[in-house]
Design a protein around this motif. Structure first.
Motif, PDB file in Angstrom:
ATOM      1  N   SER A  55      -7.420 -37.611   4.854  1.00 62.82           N
ATOM      2  CA  SER A  55      -6.931 -36.229   4.886  1.00 62.82           C
ATOM      3  C   SER A  55      -8.068 -35.247   5.142  1.00 62.82           C
ATOM      4  O   SER A  55      -7.942 -34.329   5.968  1.00 62.82           O
ATOM      5  CB  SER A  55      -6.230 -35.897   3.567  1.00 62.82           C
ATOM      6  OG  SER A  55      -5.814 -34.558   3.539  1.00 62.82           O
ATOM      7  N   ILE A  56      -9.195 -35.413   4.464  1.00 68.28           N
ATOM      8  CA  ILE A  56     -10.352 -34.532   4.666  1.00 68.28           C
ATOM      9  C   ILE A  56     -10.834 -34.599   6.111  1.00 68.28           C
ATOM     10  O   ILE A  56     -11.235 -33.590   6.706  1.00 68.28           O
ATOM     11  CB  ILE A  56     -11.501 -34.927   3.703  1.00 68.28           C
ATOM     12  CG1 ILE A  56     -11.097 -34.626   2.259  1.00 68.28           C
ATOM     13  CG2 ILE A  56     -12.797 -34.201   4.047  1.00 68.28           C
ATOM     14  CD1 ILE A  56     -12.061 -35.183   1.229  1.00 68.28           C
ATOM     15  N   ALA A  57     -10.790 -35.800   6.696  1.00 67.20           N
ATOM     16  CA  ALA A  57     -11.273 -36.011   8.058  1.00 67.20           C
ATOM     17  C   ALA A  57     -10.259 -35.611   9.118  1.00 67.20           C
ATOM     18  O   ALA A  57     -10.522 -35.768  10.317  1.00 67.20           O
ATOM     19  CB  ALA A  57     -11.660 -37.471   8.244  1.00 67.20           C
ATOM     20  N   CYS A  69     -18.701 -42.112   2.728  1.00 68.23           N
ATOM     21  CA  CYS A  69     -17.478 -41.783   3.467  1.00 68.23           C
ATOM     22  C   CYS A  69     -17.037 -40.340   3.247  1.00 68.23           C
ATOM     23  O   CYS A  69     -16.372 -39.759   4.102  1.00 68.23           O
ATOM     24  CB  CYS A  69     -16.365 -42.762   3.095  1.00 68.23           C
ATOM     25  SG  CYS A  69     -16.674 -44.442   3.686  1.00 68.23           S
ATOM     26  N   THR A  70     -17.414 -39.740   2.125  1.00 71.33           N
ATOM     27  CA  THR A  70     -17.136 -38.312   1.937  1.00 71.33           C
ATOM     28  C   THR A  70     -17.937 -37.480   2.932  1.00 71.33           C
ATOM     29  O   THR A  70     -17.414 -36.539   3.549  1.00 71.33           O
ATOM     30  CB  THR A  70     -17.466 -37.879   0.498  1.00 71.33           C
ATOM     31  OG1 THR A  70     -16.612 -38.569  -0.411  1.00 71.33           O
ATOM     32  CG2 THR A  70     -17.254 -36.379   0.318  1.00 71.33           C
ATOM     33  N   LEU A  71     -19.215 -37.815   3.105  1.00 67.65           N
ATOM     34  CA  LEU A  71     -20.041 -37.124   4.098  1.00 67.65           C
ATOM     35  C   LEU A  71     -19.470 -37.307   5.501  1.00 67.65           C
ATOM     36  O   LEU A  71     -19.389 -36.358   6.291  1.00 67.65           O
ATOM     37  CB  LEU A  71     -21.479 -37.642   4.045  1.00 67.65           C
ATOM     38  CG  LEU A  71     -22.278 -37.364   2.764  1.00 67.65           C
ATOM     39  CD1 LEU A  71     -23.672 -37.970   2.876  1.00 67.65           C
ATOM     40  CD2 LEU A  71     -22.378 -35.861   2.511  1.00 67.65           C
ATOM     41  N   LEU A  72     -19.056 -38.543   5.820  1.00 69.83           N
ATOM     42  CA  LEU A  72     -18.495 -38.828   7.138  1.00 69.83           C
ATOM     43  C   LEU A  72     -17.173 -38.094   7.347  1.00 69.83           C
ATOM     44  O   LEU A  72     -16.918 -37.539   8.428  1.00 69.83           O
ATOM     45  CB  LEU A  72     -18.290 -40.339   7.282  1.00 69.83           C
ATOM     46  CG  LEU A  72     -17.788 -40.854   8.631  1.00 69.83           C
ATOM     47  CD1 LEU A  72     -18.771 -40.506   9.743  1.00 69.83           C
ATOM     48  CD2 LEU A  72     -17.570 -42.363   8.583  1.00 69.83           C
ATOM     49  N   ALA A  73     -16.327 -38.060   6.317  1.00 65.32           N
ATOM     50  CA  ALA A  73     -15.036 -37.379   6.425  1.00 65.32           C
ATOM     51  C   ALA A  73     -15.222 -35.881   6.653  1.00 65.32           C
ATOM     52  O   ALA A  73     -14.516 -35.269   7.462  1.00 65.32           O
ATOM     53  CB  ALA A  73     -14.214 -37.627   5.159  1.00 65.32           C
ATOM     54  N   ARG A  74     -16.181 -35.291   5.949  1.00 66.43           N
ATOM     55  CA  ARG A  74     -16.442 -33.863   6.136  1.00 66.43           C
ATOM     56  C   ARG A  74     -16.955 -33.575   7.545  1.00 66.43           C
ATOM     57  O   ARG A  74     -16.611 -32.553   8.154  1.00 66.43           O
ATOM     58  CB  ARG A  74     -17.446 -33.383   5.090  1.00 66.43           C
ATOM     59  CG  ARG A  74     -16.850 -33.284   3.686  1.00 66.43           C
ATOM     60  CD  ARG A  74     -17.904 -32.980   2.654  1.00 66.43           C
ATOM     61  NE  ARG A  74     -17.314 -32.838   1.329  1.00 66.43           N
ATOM     62  CZ  ARG A  74     -18.009 -32.763   0.203  1.00 66.43           C
ATOM     63  NH1 ARG A  74     -19.348 -32.816   0.247  1.00 66.43           N
ATOM     64  NH2 ARG A  74     -17.401 -32.633  -0.952  1.00 66.43           N
ATOM     65  N   ARG A  75     -17.751 -34.488   8.072  1.00 66.37           N
ATOM     66  CA  ARG A  75     -18.246 -34.314   9.441  1.00 66.37           C
ATOM     67  C   ARG A  75     -17.096 -34.380  10.437  1.00 66.37           C
ATOM     68  O   ARG A  75     -17.012 -33.553  11.354  1.00 66.37           O
ATOM     69  CB  ARG A  75     -19.274 -35.402   9.750  1.00 66.37           C
ATOM     70  CG  ARG A  75     -19.857 -35.302  11.154  1.00 66.37           C
ATOM     71  CD  ARG A  75     -20.829 -36.433  11.426  1.00 66.37           C
ATOM     72  NE  ARG A  75     -21.296 -36.391  12.792  1.00 66.37           N
ATOM     73  CZ  ARG A  75     -22.044 -37.316  13.358  1.00 66.37           C
ATOM     74  NH1 ARG A  75     -22.416 -38.380  12.650  1.00 66.37           N
ATOM     75  NH2 ARG A  75     -22.428 -37.230  14.617  1.00 66.37           N
ATOM     76  N   TYR A  76     -16.209 -35.353  10.269  1.00 62.30           N
ATOM     77  CA  TYR A  76     -15.029 -35.434  11.135  1.00 62.30           C
ATOM     78  C   TYR A  76     -14.186 -34.162  11.012  1.00 62.30           C
ATOM     79  O   TYR A  76     -13.719 -33.613  12.012  1.00 62.30           O
ATOM     80  CB  TYR A  76     -14.168 -36.634  10.743  1.00 62.30           C
ATOM     81  CG  TYR A  76     -14.619 -37.963  11.295  1.00 62.30           C
ATOM     82  CD1 TYR A  76     -15.076 -38.091  12.604  1.00 62.30           C
ATOM     83  CD2 TYR A  76     -14.559 -39.112  10.506  1.00 62.30           C
ATOM     84  CE1 TYR A  76     -15.480 -39.321  13.101  1.00 62.30           C
ATOM     85  CE2 TYR A  76     -14.960 -40.348  11.008  1.00 62.30           C
ATOM     86  CZ  TYR A  76     -15.419 -40.442  12.301  1.00 62.30           C
ATOM     87  OH  TYR A  76     -15.814 -41.657  12.793  1.00 62.30           O
ATOM     88  N   GLY A  77     -13.975 -33.716   9.769  1.00 63.65           N
ATOM     89  CA  GLY A  77     -13.151 -32.528   9.544  1.00 63.65           C
ATOM     90  C   GLY A  77     -13.741 -31.289  10.193  1.00 63.65           C
ATOM     91  O   GLY A  77     -13.007 -30.488  10.785  1.00 63.65           O
ATOM     92  N   ARG A  78     -15.065 -31.115  10.100  1.00 61.32           N
ATOM     93  CA  ARG A  78     -15.713 -29.955  10.733  1.00 61.32           C
ATOM     94  C   ARG A  78     -15.587 -30.023  12.244  1.00 61.32           C
ATOM     95  O   ARG A  78     -15.418 -29.003  12.909  1.00 61.32           O
ATOM     96  CB  ARG A  78     -17.184 -29.900  10.329  1.00 61.32           C
ATOM     97  CG  ARG A  78     -17.417 -29.396   8.911  1.00 61.32           C
ATOM     98  CD  ARG A  78     -18.874 -29.006   8.704  1.00 61.32           C
ATOM     99  NE  ARG A  78     -19.766 -30.154   8.879  1.00 61.32           N
ATOM    100  CZ  ARG A  78     -20.165 -30.948   7.895  1.00 61.32           C
ATOM    101  NH1 ARG A  78     -19.731 -30.729   6.664  1.00 61.32           N
ATOM    102  NH2 ARG A  78     -20.975 -31.952   8.137  1.00 61.32           N
ATOM    103  N   ARG A  79     -15.655 -31.233  12.808  1.00 58.53           N
ATOM    104  CA  ARG A  79     -15.540 -31.376  14.252  1.00 58.53           C
ATOM    105  C   ARG A  79     -14.152 -30.965  14.732  1.00 58.53           C
ATOM    106  O   ARG A  79     -14.006 -30.272  15.743  1.00 58.53           O
ATOM    107  CB  ARG A  79     -15.820 -32.826  14.645  1.00 58.53           C
ATOM    108  CG  ARG A  79     -15.832 -33.058  16.153  1.00 58.53           C
ATOM    109  CD  ARG A  79     -16.137 -34.504  16.489  1.00 58.53           C
ATOM    110  NE  ARG A  79     -15.086 -35.391  15.996  1.00 58.53           N
ATOM    111  CZ  ARG A  79     -15.143 -36.708  16.101  1.00 58.53           C
ATOM    112  NH1 ARG A  79     -16.205 -37.290  16.620  1.00 58.53           N
ATOM    113  NH2 ARG A  79     -14.144 -37.452  15.655  1.00 58.53           N
TER     114      ARG A  79
END
Length: 340
Positions: A122-124, A310-320
């Motif tokens: 969901s975050i991503a 995976c939280t860091l990765l999800a936030r990166r996907y979400g920002r993109r």
């Protein structure tokens, strides 16, 4: 930076308490019976909570669901065996012993998480319904596949477990109460869903008691004479390597299957997770009490690494995704102005 969550801190506290005040003798036997009862109730509530339509919906997108199962129950075990062979042949004396390797390989056989896989998808800005289905199927399949794979994979290191016996034990103590919860879902389900916080507290409390009991037995058997701080660091590095490999390979798998970006995100986050909530009870059923503490150590370390990474990765996907949306919003007026 993501902080340690309260659940993990509670697990660390349980390990510390077991290290200094392990339960012994009659108290140990009593706690083992309590653990059996708590695990039974935990899986009963899981069965009562899981709506049947979620199970039916989970098989519709067979490419995505199959890919998640492939990552969870094929890619992970193969990576575990491959890394074990590699390090044992190239660096025979450089890493920890076979007991911790058994924990690493057991970790590779576990199902995916449910809550964190869905939350991170969901975050991503990924396909959340697909993540719900994939995580659900992974956990149901894991009740049978995890003991089977554990017997096969740990047979590679000479653990001597019988896959059939493990499946029967897990079915009796985990699948049976889960199935009973499904049968009684019409009456128990609404109560469970109405008291989500209480049920979550019960689930996590059960795992904390299991961890305390397991580490008490392990401390009595001398776990901290066999596991040093350097060994824990080595386990953390190996866990991190496995997580990185699975994240990369699952992404490439999504590209190869021509999945949408949202589906690839769901595949990455569901395919790379390992469930602490399922793993600790399963370990207590599959392994002798004195071995459970050291077996679940790699899983507990992996749990925190996967959440942080995976939280860091999800936030990166979400920002993109947000940046792409904002860019589209910013350019649309220009396009309208340029129209004659």
């Amino acid at each position: 930076m993501k902080r340690l969550d309260p659940f993990l801190l509670s697990l660390i506290a349980a390990i510390a308490l077991a290290s200094f005040l392990p339960c012994r003798g009659q108290m140990e036997h009593i706690l083992q019976h309590v653990v059996t009862i708590l695990i039974t109730f935990m899986f009963f509530f899981q069965g009562a909570k899981l709506e049947r339509h979620a199970i039916v919906d989970s098989v519709k997108d067979w490419k995505l669901q199959g890919s998640v199962l492939l990552c969870t129950f094929a890619l992970f075990p193969l990576l575990g065996i491959g890394l074990h062979l590699l390090f044992r042949s190239v660096f025979p004396d450089a890493l920890f012993g076979e007991d911790l390797w058994s924990g690493i390989l057991f970790l590779c056989c576990l199902p995916s998480t449910v809550q964190s896989s869905i939350a991170l998808t969901s975050i991503a800005k990924g396909n959340v319904p697909a993540a719900i289905c994939a995580a659900t199927v992974s956990n149901i399949a894991g009740i049978a596949l995890t003991p089977l794979l554990t017997g096969l994979v740990l047979g590679h290191v000479g653990a001597g477990h019988s896959p059939l016996e493990s499946i029967l034990d897990v079915s009796k103590e985990l699948l049976l109460p889960f199935a009973l919860g499904q049968i009684l879902q019409k009456w128990v389900g609404p109560i469970v869903r109405r008291h989500k916080i209480l049920i979550s507290f019960t689930d996590r409390g059960s795992i904390i008691v299991v961890v305390y009991t397991a580490f008490s037995s392990a401390v009595v058997e001398g776990i901290w004479h066999r596991v040093s701080g350097a060994h824990l660091l080595e386990v953390a590095l190996l866990d991190s390597l496995m997580l990185a490999l699975v994240l990369v390979l699952s992404h490439l798998m999504g590209d190869g299957l021509e999945q949408t970006t949202e589906n690839k995100i769901a595949l990455q986050f569901c395919g790379s997770k390992k469930s602490l909530a399922s793993g600790v009870p399963m370990a207590s059923v599959i392994f002798p009490a004195a071995s459970v503490g050291i077996i679940v150590l790699p899983l507990m370390i992996y749990h925190q690494i996967q959440l942080f990474t995976c939280t860091l990765l999800a936030r990166r996907y979400g920002r993109r995704v947000l940046a792409t949306s904002d860019q589209g919003t910013a350019t649309s007026p220009q396009r309208r102005t340029a129209t004659p």
